[in-house]
Design a protein around this motif. Structure first.
Motif, PDB file in Angstrom:
ATOM      1  N   MET A   1       0.835  -1.187   0.000  1.00 54.86           N
ATOM      2  CA  MET A   1       0.000   0.000   0.000  1.00 54.86           C
ATOM      3  C   MET A   1       0.876   1.246   0.000  1.00 54.86           C
ATOM      4  O   MET A   1       1.922   1.271   0.614  1.00 54.86           O
ATOM      5  CB  MET A   1      -0.859   0.016   1.261  1.00 54.86           C
ATOM      6  N   THR A   2       0.417   2.240  -0.673  1.00 49.37           N
ATOM      7  CA  THR A   2       1.168   3.480  -0.694  1.00 49.37           C
ATOM      8  C   THR A   2       0.644   4.396   0.398  1.00 49.37           C
ATOM      9  O   THR A   2      -0.520   4.337   0.775  1.00 49.37           O
ATOM     10  CB  THR A   2       1.010   4.194  -2.049  1.00 49.37           C
ATOM     11  N   GLN A   3       1.516   5.216   0.881  1.00 47.58           N
ATOM     12  CA  GLN A   3       1.139   6.186   1.897  1.00 47.58           C
ATOM     13  C   GLN A   3       1.068   7.553   1.247  1.00 47.58           C
ATOM     14  O   GLN A   3       1.950   7.927   0.481  1.00 47.58           O
ATOM     15  CB  GLN A   3       2.178   6.206   3.033  1.00 47.58           C
ATOM     16  N   GLU A   4       0.037   8.273   1.570  1.00 43.76           N
ATOM     17  CA  GLU A   4      -0.131   9.608   1.022  1.00 43.76           C
ATOM     18  C   GLU A   4      -0.154  10.585   2.191  1.00 43.76           C
ATOM     19  O   GLU A   4      -0.938  10.432   3.123  1.00 43.76           O
ATOM     20  CB  GLU A   4      -1.440   9.685   0.241  1.00 43.76           C
ATOM     21  N   ILE A   5       0.727  11.553   2.144  1.00 42.45           N
ATOM     22  CA  ILE A   5       0.809  12.550   3.208  1.00 42.45           C
ATOM     23  C   ILE A   5       0.141  13.818   2.713  1.00 42.45           C
ATOM     24  O   ILE A   5       0.515  14.370   1.679  1.00 42.45           O
ATOM     25  CB  ILE A   5       2.271  12.829   3.595  1.00 42.45           C
ATOM     26  N   LEU A   6      -0.861  14.239   3.457  1.00 43.30           N
ATOM     27  CA  LEU A   6      -1.591  15.446   3.098  1.00 43.30           C
ATOM     28  C   LEU A   6      -1.154  16.557   4.044  1.00 43.30           C
ATOM     29  O   LEU A   6      -1.231  16.410   5.258  1.00 43.30           O
ATOM     30  CB  LEU A   6      -3.098  15.213   3.211  1.00 43.30           C
ATOM     31  N   ILE A   7      -0.712  17.641   3.468  1.00 41.64           N
ATOM     32  CA  ILE A   7      -0.301  18.770   4.293  1.00 41.64           C
ATOM     33  C   ILE A   7      -1.151  19.967   3.926  1.00 41.64           C
ATOM     34  O   ILE A   7      -1.778  20.018   2.876  1.00 41.64           O
ATOM     35  CB  ILE A   7       1.202  19.087   4.090  1.00 41.64           C
ATOM     36  N   ILE A  23     -12.493   3.761 -11.495  1.00 40.67           N
ATOM     37  CA  ILE A  23     -12.335   2.872 -10.341  1.00 40.67           C
ATOM     38  C   ILE A  23     -13.546   1.949 -10.222  1.00 40.67           C
ATOM     39  O   ILE A  23     -13.402   0.746 -10.005  1.00 40.67           O
ATOM     40  CB  ILE A  23     -12.116   3.696  -9.045  1.00 40.67           C
ATOM     41  N   LEU A  24     -14.756   2.495 -10.395  1.00 41.32           N
ATOM     42  CA  LEU A  24     -15.961   1.669 -10.324  1.00 41.32           C
ATOM     43  C   LEU A  24     -15.988   0.610 -11.416  1.00 41.32           C
ATOM     44  O   LEU A  24     -16.500  -0.489 -11.216  1.00 41.32           O
ATOM     45  CB  LEU A  24     -17.209   2.549 -10.423  1.00 41.32           C
ATOM     46  N   ALA A  25     -15.423   0.928 -12.570  1.00 43.63           N
ATOM     47  CA  ALA A  25     -15.404  -0.020 -13.685  1.00 43.63           C
ATOM     48  C   ALA A  25     -14.522  -1.233 -13.387  1.00 43.63           C
ATOM     49  O   ALA A  25     -14.669  -2.278 -14.025  1.00 43.63           O
ATOM     50  CB  ALA A  25     -14.926   0.670 -14.953  1.00 43.63           C
ATOM     51  N   GLU A  26     -13.619  -1.120 -12.429  1.00 52.34           N
ATOM     52  CA  GLU A  26     -12.744  -2.235 -12.076  1.00 52.34           C
ATOM     53  C   GLU A  26     -13.471  -3.333 -11.311  1.00 52.34           C
ATOM     54  O   GLU A  26     -13.003  -4.468 -11.259  1.00 52.34           O
ATOM     55  CB  GLU A  26     -11.562  -1.735 -11.242  1.00 52.34           C
ATOM     56  N   VAL A  27     -14.611  -2.993 -10.707  1.00 54.10           N
ATOM     57  CA  VAL A  27     -15.365  -3.988  -9.945  1.00 54.10           C
ATOM     58  C   VAL A  27     -15.898  -5.031 -10.916  1.00 54.10           C
ATOM     59  O   VAL A  27     -16.529  -4.704 -11.914  1.00 54.10           O
ATOM     60  CB  VAL A  27     -16.521  -3.331  -9.163  1.00 54.10           C
ATOM     61  N   GLY A  28     -15.620  -6.266 -10.648  1.00 54.66           N
ATOM     62  CA  GLY A  28     -16.086  -7.358 -11.493  1.00 54.66           C
ATOM     63  C   GLY A  28     -15.093  -7.790 -12.555  1.00 54.66           C
ATOM     64  O   GLY A  28     -15.222  -8.877 -13.102  1.00 54.66           O
ATOM     65  N   LEU A  29     -14.108  -6.957 -12.867  1.00 56.50           N
ATOM     66  CA  LEU A  29     -13.105  -7.352 -13.857  1.00 56.50           C
ATOM     67  C   LEU A  29     -12.203  -8.410 -13.253  1.00 56.50           C
ATOM     68  O   LEU A  29     -11.666  -8.238 -12.156  1.00 56.50           O
ATOM     69  CB  LEU A  29     -12.269  -6.153 -14.301  1.00 56.50           C
ATOM     70  N   ARG A  39      -9.490  -1.740  -1.652  1.00 53.01           N
ATOM     71  CA  ARG A  39      -8.165  -1.936  -1.060  1.00 53.01           C
ATOM     72  C   ARG A  39      -7.065  -1.470  -2.015  1.00 53.01           C
ATOM     73  O   ARG A  39      -6.106  -0.823  -1.613  1.00 53.01           O
ATOM     74  CB  ARG A  39      -7.982  -3.423  -0.742  1.00 53.01           C
ATOM     75  N   ARG A  40      -7.232  -1.781  -3.300  1.00 53.83           N
ATOM     76  CA  ARG A  40      -6.242  -1.406  -4.306  1.00 53.83           C
ATOM     77  C   ARG A  40      -6.066   0.107  -4.392  1.00 53.83           C
ATOM     78  O   ARG A  40      -4.970   0.603  -4.653  1.00 53.83           O
ATOM     79  CB  ARG A  40      -6.678  -1.955  -5.662  1.00 53.83           C
ATOM     80  N   HIS A  47     -17.088   4.052   0.193  1.00 48.93           N
ATOM     81  CA  HIS A  47     -16.836   5.071  -0.833  1.00 48.93           C
ATOM     82  C   HIS A  47     -17.388   4.612  -2.180  1.00 48.93           C
ATOM     83  O   HIS A  47     -18.065   5.355  -2.879  1.00 48.93           O
ATOM     84  CB  HIS A  47     -15.332   5.324  -1.003  1.00 48.93           C
ATOM     85  N   LEU A  48     -17.057   3.380  -2.537  1.00 46.49           N
ATOM     86  CA  LEU A  48     -17.488   2.867  -3.831  1.00 46.49           C
ATOM     87  C   LEU A  48     -19.005   2.760  -3.903  1.00 46.49           C
ATOM     88  O   LEU A  48     -19.613   3.103  -4.924  1.00 46.49           O
ATOM     89  CB  LEU A  48     -16.843   1.515  -4.115  1.00 46.49           C
ATOM     90  N   TYR A  49     -19.639   2.304  -2.835  1.00 45.31           N
ATOM     91  CA  TYR A  49     -21.105   2.226  -2.829  1.00 45.31           C
ATOM     92  C   TYR A  49     -21.735   3.617  -2.929  1.00 45.31           C
ATOM     93  O   TYR A  49     -22.727   3.809  -3.636  1.00 45.31           O
ATOM     94  CB  TYR A  49     -21.598   1.509  -1.575  1.00 45.31           C
TER      95      TYR A  49
END
Length: 119
Positions: A1-7, A23-29, A39-40, A47-49
């Motif tokens: 997993m990548t970490q994203e730092i928000l400042i 991102i939604l299009a990836e569901v089911g592929l 998770r990806r 969020h996705l729902y």
């Protein structure tokens, strides 16, 4: 997993509609579940729902940008061999197709197209 730092003042990530749809299009592929996709992209399933619900609500509301264009009738082998001359095949952007016979009401056809595009 990548970490994203928000400042700075803003602490939330902003997603464009195009990115959300991608991102939604990836569901089911390849059998990817909502959990896998979330998770990806370091998101929660919720969020996705929420995104999916939001897009469905937008598509079900009247949209002035939806318009029908005139089409020209062409003779196809199916019609020449005794097929129904009133049959219309509509190919959508997502690759799905809808076959319509007769003359359905425009509002019904718009609803069917929207459902087929979002399902």
């Amino acid at each position: 997993m990548t970490q994203e730092i928000l400042i700075g003042v803003e602490r939330r990530r902003r997603w464009s509609d195009e990115r959300k749809l991608a991102i939604l299009a990836e569901v089911g592929l390849d059998g990817a579940s909502v959990s896998d996709v979330a998770r990806r992209h370091d998101l929660t399933r919720q969020h996705l729902y929420q995104w999916r619900t939001s897009f469905r609500q937008r598509l079900s509301s009247p949209d002035q940008s939806v318009a029908f264009v005139p089409v020209a009738s062409v003779t196809t082998p199916a019609v020449a061999s005794g097929g129904d001359p009133d049959e219309l095949a509509i190919v959508l952007r997502n690759g799905r197709s809808i076959r319509v016979t007769g003359h359905p009401a425009e509002d019904l056809l718009v609803r069917v197209i929207r459902i087929a595009e979002t399902a």
